[in-house]
Scaffold this motif. Structure first.
Motif, PDB file in Angstrom:
ATOM      1  N   LEU A  37       0.845  -1.201   0.000  1.00 11.71           N
ATOM      2  CA  LEU A  37       0.000   0.000   0.000  1.00 11.71           C
ATOM      3  C   LEU A  37       0.868   1.235   0.000  1.00 11.71           C
ATOM      4  O   LEU A  37       0.582   2.228  -0.665  1.00 11.71           O
ATOM      5  CB  LEU A  37      -0.910  -0.004   1.238  1.00 11.71           C
ATOM      6  N   GLU A  38       1.977   1.164   0.757  1.00 12.69           N
ATOM      7  CA  GLU A  38       2.875   2.305   0.832  1.00 12.69           C
ATOM      8  C   GLU A  38       3.490   2.612  -0.524  1.00 12.69           C
ATOM      9  O   GLU A  38       3.737   3.763  -0.865  1.00 12.69           O
ATOM     10  CB  GLU A  38       3.969   2.007   1.853  1.00 12.69           C
ATOM     11  N   TYR A 119      -4.152   1.640  13.178  1.00  7.29           N
ATOM     12  CA  TYR A 119      -4.542   0.876  11.981  1.00  7.29           C
ATOM     13  C   TYR A 119      -3.538   1.053  10.854  1.00  7.29           C
ATOM     14  O   TYR A 119      -3.118   0.081  10.220  1.00  7.29           O
ATOM     15  CB  TYR A 119      -5.935   1.309  11.538  1.00  7.29           C
ATOM     16  N   TYR A 120      -3.150   2.303  10.586  1.00 11.17           N
ATOM     17  CA  TYR A 120      -2.256   2.581   9.466  1.00 11.17           C
ATOM     18  C   TYR A 120      -0.773   2.553   9.853  1.00 11.17           C
ATOM     19  O   TYR A 120       0.090   2.592   8.977  1.00 11.17           O
ATOM     20  CB  TYR A 120      -2.575   3.952   8.864  1.00 11.17           C
ATOM     21  N   GLN A 121      -0.490   2.544  11.175  1.00  8.26           N
ATOM     22  CA  GLN A 121       0.890   2.649  11.655  1.00  8.26           C
ATOM     23  C   GLN A 121       1.546   3.917  11.121  1.00  8.26           C
ATOM     24  O   GLN A 121       2.702   3.925  10.686  1.00  8.26           O
ATOM     25  CB  GLN A 121       1.694   1.410  11.263  1.00  8.26           C
ATOM     26  N   VAL A 122       0.797   5.003  11.138  1.00  5.42           N
ATOM     27  CA  VAL A 122       1.257   6.323  10.710  1.00  5.42           C
ATOM     28  C   VAL A 122       1.020   7.278  11.876  1.00  5.42           C
ATOM     29  O   VAL A 122      -0.014   7.204  12.536  1.00  5.42           O
ATOM     30  CB  VAL A 122       0.490   6.798   9.459  1.00  5.42           C
ATOM     31  N   TYR A 123       1.973   8.175  12.124  1.00  3.47           N
ATOM     32  CA  TYR A 123       1.901   8.966  13.356  1.00  3.47           C
ATOM     33  C   TYR A 123       1.915  10.469  13.116  1.00  3.47           C
ATOM     34  O   TYR A 123       2.438  11.228  13.919  1.00  3.47           O
ATOM     35  CB  TYR A 123       3.052   8.560  14.289  1.00  3.47           C
ATOM     36  N   VAL A 129      -4.498  11.253   6.934  1.00  2.20           N
ATOM     37  CA  VAL A 129      -5.390  11.731   5.873  1.00  2.20           C
ATOM     38  C   VAL A 129      -4.994  11.124   4.533  1.00  2.20           C
ATOM     39  O   VAL A 129      -5.849  10.709   3.744  1.00  2.20           O
ATOM     40  CB  VAL A 129      -5.364  13.275   5.807  1.00  2.20           C
ATOM     41  N   GLN A 130      -3.700  11.032   4.255  1.00  2.38           N
ATOM     42  CA  GLN A 130      -3.255  10.464   2.984  1.00  2.38           C
ATOM     43  C   GLN A 130      -3.625   8.994   2.881  1.00  2.38           C
ATOM     44  O   GLN A 130      -4.098   8.531   1.833  1.00  2.38           O
ATOM     45  CB  GLN A 130      -1.745  10.618   2.823  1.00  2.38           C
ATOM     46  N   MET A 131      -3.418   8.239   3.943  1.00  2.00           N
ATOM     47  CA  MET A 131      -3.747   6.823   3.904  1.00  2.00           C
ATOM     48  C   MET A 131      -5.238   6.595   3.722  1.00  2.00           C
ATOM     49  O   MET A 131      -5.663   5.633   3.082  1.00  2.00           O
ATOM     50  CB  MET A 131      -3.266   6.140   5.190  1.00  2.00           C
ATOM     51  N   ALA A 132      -6.053   7.476   4.269  1.00  2.00           N
ATOM     52  CA  ALA A 132      -7.504   7.299   4.204  1.00  2.00           C
ATOM     53  C   ALA A 132      -8.111   7.896   2.935  1.00  2.00           C
ATOM     54  O   ALA A 132      -9.063   7.336   2.379  1.00  2.00           O
ATOM     55  CB  ALA A 132      -8.163   7.921   5.430  1.00  2.00           C
TER      56      ALA A 132
END
Length: 361
Positions: A37-38, A119-123, A129-132
Motif C-alpha cells: 500500500l505504501e 490501523y495505518y501505523q502512521v503517526y 489523511v493520505q492513507m484514508a
C-alpha cells in the motif's frame, strides 16, 4: 504398497502441512500488505510519516502525567480568555451545553485519530489523511495545518504583546524579547516529550489565572453585575440563536488539539494507556474552562469583554500575578503549535527533494 489406514494417515499429514504453509503465507502477505500500500502511487507516504521520531530516544516512564500535560497545554491557551464572553453570548444553559458537547466531540475525535494511528501505523495527522483519502487530500490538509497552527502561533505572540502592554511595558520590545529568549528555544526541541516540563508550567499558570478569577468572584458577591440582572438574562442567549452561533467557534477553538495527538501517542511508551491520557486531559480542560467561564461571567455579566483580562483592574497585585501567569501559559503553549507546523514543513521539504511532488491543476 500402503494400506488404506496408512494412506489416510499420509493424507491427513499432507493436509496439516498444507494448512501450515497457507497460514505462514497469509501471515507473510499480511505483514507486507502495508508495504504494498505504501508503494502505491496514490498512497505513498514519506518515511517521516511512519516514524517521525524513530531516531530519538523515548523516555520509558510508566506515568501518564507528561503526556496529559502536553495534551492539556496544547488545548489550553489564549482561547481560554474568550470563553467567559462566549458564555455571556450563549447564556448559562446553552453555554454549558456547548462546553459539554465540544468536550465530548473532542474526546471522540482524538480517539478516532489514535485508532487510525494504530490501523495505518502512521503517526502524523496529514499522514493519516493520505492513507484514508489519498495524496491530494494530504496536500490540502498540510496547507490547513500550516494556516491553522501558524496562525495560532502568531496570535499567541500578539496575545503576549497585549498582556505586557497592560502591565505598562513596551509592547514591541517585550514581544521580540519573549519570542527570542523563550518561544524560539522551546520550539526547537526535537520531541513532544521534551516539552512536558514546559507544559506543566503552562498548566499551573492557567490554574493560577482561574484561581485569581474565582477569588475575585467570591470576594465581593453583593456587588456583582449579575446580581442586578434578571434570571432569564443570565440563563438564555443575549440575542437569541445568533449569540449562540457567535459562541460556537470560540468554544470549538478552545478545544483544538487534534494536530498534536498523533505525536503524543507515538512517543507514549505504553500505547494501551493512551485512552486514559485522552480522558484525563479532556476532562481537566473541560473543568478548567467551565470554572473560569462561570466565575468571570457571573462576576461581570453582560459587561464581560472578548478578552476577559480587560475586565480586571491591573493595579491589584493579585491581578498582576494572574496576568504574568497567563503570559507564561501562552509562552509554554506556543511550541505546541509550532511542532505540527514544523513536522508538516519537514514532510513537504522531503517530498520536494524526493521529486515526487504533484502540481495541482
Amino acid at each position: 504398497m500402503l494400506t488404506p489406514l496408512k494412506q489416510d494417515a499420509v493424507a491427513s499429514n499432507n493436509e496439516e502441512a498444507s494448512a501450515r504453509l497457507l497460514s505462514v503465507d497469509n501471515e507473510s502477505t499480511g505483514a507486507h500488505s502495508y508495504n504494498s500500500l505504501e508503494d502505491s502511487s496514490d498512497h505513498h507516504v514519506p518515511r517521516e510519516f511512519h516514524s517521525q521520531h524513530s531516531t530519538t530516544t523515548i523516555l520509558h516512564s510508566p506515568s501518564i502525567v507528561g503526556p496529559v500535560a502536553n495534551l492539556c497545554s496544547a488545548t489550553l491557551g489564549a482561547g481560554v480568555l474568550a470563553l467567559p464572553y462566549a458564555l455571556q453570548q450563549a447564556g448559562l444553559i446553552w453555554g454549558c451545553i456547548l462546553l459539554i458537547l465540544a468536550g465530548t466531540c473532542t474526546l471522540y475525535s482524538l480517539q478516532l485519530l489514535v485508532l487510525a494511528c494504530q490501523y495505518y501505523q502512521v503517526y502524523t495527522y496529514e499522514g493519516i489523511v493520505q492513507m484514508a483519502c489519498g495524496k491530494r487530500s494530504r496536500q490540502v490538509t498540510e496547507i490547513s495545518i500550516l494556516l491553522f497552527c501558524g496562525g495560532c502561533a502568531v496570535a499567541y505572540i500578539i496575545t503576549v504583546g497585549d498582556i505586557v502592554e497592560s502591565l505598562q511595558l513596551e509592547r514591541n520590545v517585550a514581544m521580540v524579547v519573549v519570542w527570542t529568549i523563550a518561544m524560539v528555544p522551546l520550539s526547537l526541541l526535537k520531541t513532544m516529550t521534551s516539552l512536558q516540563s514546559a507544559s506543566g508550567v503552562g498548566i499551573f499558570s492557567i490554574f493560577l489565572l482561574i484561581l485569581v478569577a474565582n477569588i475575585h468572584f467570591w470576594r465581593d458577591l453583593e456587588h456583582h453585575v449579575t446580581a442586578k440582572m434578571t434570571l432569564s438574562t443570565v440563563l438564555w442567549p443575549a440575542h437569541g440563536m445568533t449569540s449562540v452561533l457567535t459562541a460556537c467557534p470560540l468554544i470549538i477553538f478552545a478545544f483544538s488539539c487534534q494536530p498534536n495527538v498523533c505525536a503524543i501517542f507515538h512517543e507514549l511508551p505504553e500505547k494501551h494507556r493512551m485512552n486514559r491520557v485522552l480522558y484525563v486531559a479532556v476532562s481537566c480542560c473541560a473543568m478548567l474552562y467551565t470554572s473560569i467561564s462561570l466565575a468571570a461571567y457571573l462576576d461581570f455579566g453582560g459587561a464581560v469583554q472578548p478578552n476577559v483580562l480587560q475586565n480586571y483592574c491591573i493595579h491589584h497585585l493579585l491581578i498582576q500575578v494572574a496576568f504574568v501567569g497567563m503570559t507564561i501559559a501562552v509562552i509554554m503553549a506556543f511550541p505546541l503549535n509550532v511542532f505540527p507546523t514544523r513536522v508538516t514543513l519537514e514532510g513537504l521539504i522531503w517530498e520536494y527533494r524526493r521529486g515526487d511532488h504533484v502540481e495541482v491543476e
